[in-house]
Design an enzyme around this catalytic site. Structure first.
Site, PDB file in Angstrom:
ATOM      1  N   TRP A   1      12.657   3.626 -11.184  1.00  0.00           N
ATOM      2  CA  TRP A   1      11.900   3.381 -12.421  1.00  0.00           C
ATOM      3  C   TRP A   1      12.670   3.884 -13.639  1.00  0.00           C
ATOM      4  O   TRP A   1      12.639   3.273 -14.700  1.00  0.00           O
ATOM      5  CB  TRP A   1      10.513   4.036 -12.347  1.00  0.00           C
ATOM      6  CG  TRP A   1       9.571   3.252 -11.489  1.00  0.00           C
ATOM      7  CD1 TRP A   1       9.062   3.595 -10.271  1.00  0.00           C
ATOM      8  CD2 TRP A   1       9.068   1.933 -11.764  1.00  0.00           C
ATOM      9  NE1 TRP A   1       8.262   2.581  -9.781  1.00  0.00           N
ATOM     10  CE2 TRP A   1       8.244   1.561 -10.675  1.00  0.00           C
ATOM     11  CE3 TRP A   1       9.221   1.039 -12.824  1.00  0.00           C
ATOM     12  CZ2 TRP A   1       7.582   0.333 -10.623  1.00  0.00           C
ATOM     13  CZ3 TRP A   1       8.566  -0.191 -12.763  1.00  0.00           C
ATOM     14  CH2 TRP A   1       7.756  -0.532 -11.674  1.00  0.00           C
TER      15      TRP A   1
ATOM     16  N   THR B   1       3.146   4.108   1.044  1.00  0.00           N
ATOM     17  CA  THR B   1       4.024   4.237   2.226  1.00  0.00           C
ATOM     18  C   THR B   1       4.590   5.648   2.363  1.00  0.00           C
ATOM     19  O   THR B   1       5.261   5.940   3.353  1.00  0.00           O
ATOM     20  CB  THR B   1       5.233   3.282   2.114  1.00  0.00           C
ATOM     21  OG1 THR B   1       5.981   3.648   0.945  1.00  0.00           O
ATOM     22  CG2 THR B   1       4.803   1.832   2.020  1.00  0.00           C
TER      23      THR B   1
ATOM     24  N   HIS C   1       4.393  -1.555 -13.549  1.00  0.00           N
ATOM     25  CA  HIS C   1       4.431  -0.214 -12.963  1.00  0.00           C
ATOM     26  C   HIS C   1       2.994   0.287 -12.724  1.00  0.00           C
ATOM     27  O   HIS C   1       2.674   0.821 -11.648  1.00  0.00           O
ATOM     28  CB  HIS C   1       5.171   0.715 -13.945  1.00  0.00           C
ATOM     29  CG  HIS C   1       5.569   2.033 -13.360  1.00  0.00           C
ATOM     30  ND1 HIS C   1       6.227   3.006 -14.076  1.00  0.00           N
ATOM     31  CD2 HIS C   1       5.387   2.557 -12.123  1.00  0.00           C
ATOM     32  CE1 HIS C   1       6.441   4.056 -13.304  1.00  0.00           C
ATOM     33  NE2 HIS C   1       5.936   3.813 -12.108  1.00  0.00           N
TER      34      HIS C   1
ATOM     35  N   ARG D   1       0.852  -1.189   0.000  1.00  0.00           N
ATOM     36  CA  ARG D   1       0.000   0.000   0.000  1.00  0.00           C
ATOM     37  C   ARG D   1       0.892   1.244   0.000  1.00  0.00           C
ATOM     38  O   ARG D   1       2.122   1.140   0.030  1.00  0.00           O
ATOM     39  CB  ARG D   1      -0.942   0.004   1.208  1.00  0.00           C
ATOM     40  CG  ARG D   1      -0.245  -0.041   2.556  1.00  0.00           C
ATOM     41  CD  ARG D   1      -1.256  -0.276   3.678  1.00  0.00           C
ATOM     42  NE  ARG D   1      -0.602  -0.378   4.976  1.00  0.00           N
ATOM     43  CZ  ARG D   1      -1.194  -0.849   6.057  1.00  0.00           C
ATOM     44  NH1 ARG D   1      -2.433  -1.287   5.996  1.00  0.00           N
ATOM     45  NH2 ARG D   1      -0.551  -0.905   7.202  1.00  0.00           N
TER      46      ARG D   1
ATOM     47  N   CYS E   1       8.236  -1.520  -0.044  1.00  0.00           N
ATOM     48  CA  CYS E   1       8.201  -1.453  -1.514  1.00  0.00           C
ATOM     49  C   CYS E   1       9.215  -2.447  -2.094  1.00  0.00           C
ATOM     50  O   CYS E   1       8.976  -3.069  -3.128  1.00  0.00           O
ATOM     51  CB  CYS E   1       8.545  -0.048  -2.014  1.00  0.00           C
ATOM     52  SG  CYS E   1       7.637   1.257  -1.162  1.00  0.00           S
TER      53      CYS E   1
ATOM     54  N   SER F   1       5.856  -1.797 -18.093  1.00  0.00           N
ATOM     55  CA  SER F   1       4.878  -0.710 -17.939  1.00  0.00           C
ATOM     56  C   SER F   1       3.626  -1.221 -17.212  1.00  0.00           C
ATOM     57  O   SER F   1       3.062  -0.535 -16.357  1.00  0.00           O
ATOM     58  CB  SER F   1       4.506  -0.163 -19.323  1.00  0.00           C
ATOM     59  OG  SER F   1       3.393   0.685 -19.231  1.00  0.00           O
TER      60      SER F   1
ATOM     61  N   CYS G   1      12.616   1.926   0.277  1.00  0.00           N
ATOM     62  CA  CYS G   1      11.532   1.604   1.219  1.00  0.00           C
ATOM     63  C   CYS G   1      11.434   0.085   1.315  1.00  0.00           C
ATOM     64  O   CYS G   1      11.246  -0.584   0.303  1.00  0.00           O
ATOM     65  CB  CYS G   1      10.237   2.205   0.690  1.00  0.00           C
ATOM     66  SG  CYS G   1       8.738   1.457   1.317  1.00  0.00           S
TER      67      CYS G   1
END
Length: 423
Positions: free
Chosen positions: A162, A151, A210, A149, A352, A207, A349
């Site tokens: 990315w 963060t 992402h 979720r 993540c 993509s 993170c």
């Protein structure tokens, strides 16, 4: 987003109906079971590409590992690597003792399979840089207690991750800029249209991944944070910033189409891997006999359902040309993807990083399945399947990664309904 998807015979509406009403509820039940909720991960690996000390200090970035006594015995025992060449006898004895702890309740066939999993860990057909799950830094994480979720991890650090994935790992020439990176989107799509189907698919998978991650962050956004409670839920503004056609200069709908493309690729892999899981010797071994049998039954139901999907992606167009060229391209594909899996160790993170590693390993496993079709067809009904093998890590990652994409498709329906009511 509606209608047909590029490079496929499938349309958005067929996937929505199939996923949201048939597959998603069953898949969710499977992923809540003990076998699939515990994932072993090493979150302490250093970033191999740049010096990174920028760990996210926010508490929502933290991951709560499991005390080992909470992890079912069967999962812990089955995960140890059994190495015949172990140079340290004491270590080998310890290893044997751990395996011995489950030996009594395992059939000879399953015991062989446990050893097979371990030996196959480092196979050259892997699309991912796998964690050494026997490292002292590797820990079990309960995925249900550490949901993906929002963060608060964003800005230059997240952008750098990315950017290095897209700019250095998507077969893209330096002079062709990504859309929104420079506003020269048209040139990018002209270039993308002109490349072979495999390279185009590679970009679309990344993509799509992402887009899927961005949908999760928008759907489970921190809406309220007070001393008494935290409230998570859909953030429509966040969603629109990432996907609205006007706000993203036409880019958002393309991203969502790529999400559906990713869904089709992973669904196709599940339909292809059925023979591996159908063998009587294969168990989802946690040590709880009744639950294990029930979950295997549910797993096979999901795989049969995946197989019944009417408009599967046809992967035969991949690597179908000149054999030598195809082999070279496939190897490039594998190495590019392996590189992306290494970049996940640079995510600042931890939460993540956990979900990034799990989803790239899941997609890598799906690609491995699609490229091993001949081996899967030759799997014997009993005994170990030497030609093709999946480790427990790969199995857990494959289904959880597909669970994330399936959740994204379901969340899209929620966002559509919210936007409709707002009008």
């Amino acid at each position: 987003v509606t209608g047909y998807l590029d490079d496929c015979t499938c349309d958005v509406e067929t996937i929505d109906a199939f996923n949201n009403y048939k597959l998603f509820p069953r898949l969710n039940e499977l992923l809540e079971s003990d076998y699939f909720r515990y994932y072993k991960v090493n979150l302490q690996k250093p970033c191999p590409f740049w010096d990174d000390s920028s760990h996210c200090g926010m508490r929502d970035c933290a991951v709560q590992p499991c005390p080992s006594d909470e992890v079912p015995d069967g999962i812990r025992s089955g995960s140890y690597k059994y190495s015949e060449e172990a140079n340290n006898l004491a270590e080998e004895c310890e290893e044997a003792k751990r395996l011995g702890a489950v030996d009594d309740s395992l059939s000879t066939e399953t015991r062989q399979a446990v050893l097979q999993w371990a030996r196959h860990d480092d196979s050259s057909d892997s699309f991912c840089e796998a964690d050494d799950i026997h490292s002292p830094d590797a820990e079990y994480v309960d995925l249900l207690l550490n949901p993906e979720r929002y963060t608060g991890y964003k800005g230059p650090d997240a952008w750098k991750i990315w950017n290095s994935i897209y700019e250095e790992n998507c077969f893209k020439p330096q002079d062709v800029k990504r859309p929104l990176a420079s506003g020269r989107g048209q040139m990018f799509y002209t270039w993308l249209k002109g490349v072979c189907v495999e390279k185009r698919a590679f970009y679309r998978l990344i993509s799509g991944l992402h887009a899927s991650i961005n949908i999760h962050l928008s759907a489970r956004y921190l809406l309220q944070d007070t001393w008494s409670e935290k409230k998570w839920g859909p953030n429509i503004t966040e969603f629109q910033q990432r996907f609205d056609e006007v706000l993203t200069r036409g880019e958002g709908p393309r991203r969502l189409k790529n999400l559906y493309f990713l869904y089709l690729i992973e669904l196709r892999a599940l339909s292809k891997v059925l023979p591996f899981f159908e063998r009587p010797g294969f168990q989802l071994y946690t040590g709880n006999k009744n639950q294990d049998a029930a979950m295997k039954h549910l797993l096979l139901e999901i795989l049969h359902l995946a197989k019944s999907f009417p408009l599967h992606f046809d992967e035969n167009s991949f690597f179908a040309g000149n054999k030598k060229e195809a082999a070279k391209l496939k190897e490039e594909f594998r190495l590019h993807f392996k590189n992306i899996s290494k970049i996940m160790d640079c995510v600042g993170c931890f939460k993540c990083r956990l979900w990034g590693k799990l989803q790239t390993q899941g997609l890598g496993t799906a690609l491995k399945i699609l490229f091993s079709e001949n081996l899967i067809e030759k799997i014997p009904e009993s005994g170990p399947s030497y030609g093709f093998q999946l480790t427990r890590q790969e199995i857990v990652a494959l289904f959880n990664a597909f669970g994330r994409v399936s959740t994204s498709v379901k969340e899209l329906e929620n966002f559509r309904n919210i936007l409709k009511n707002m009008r």
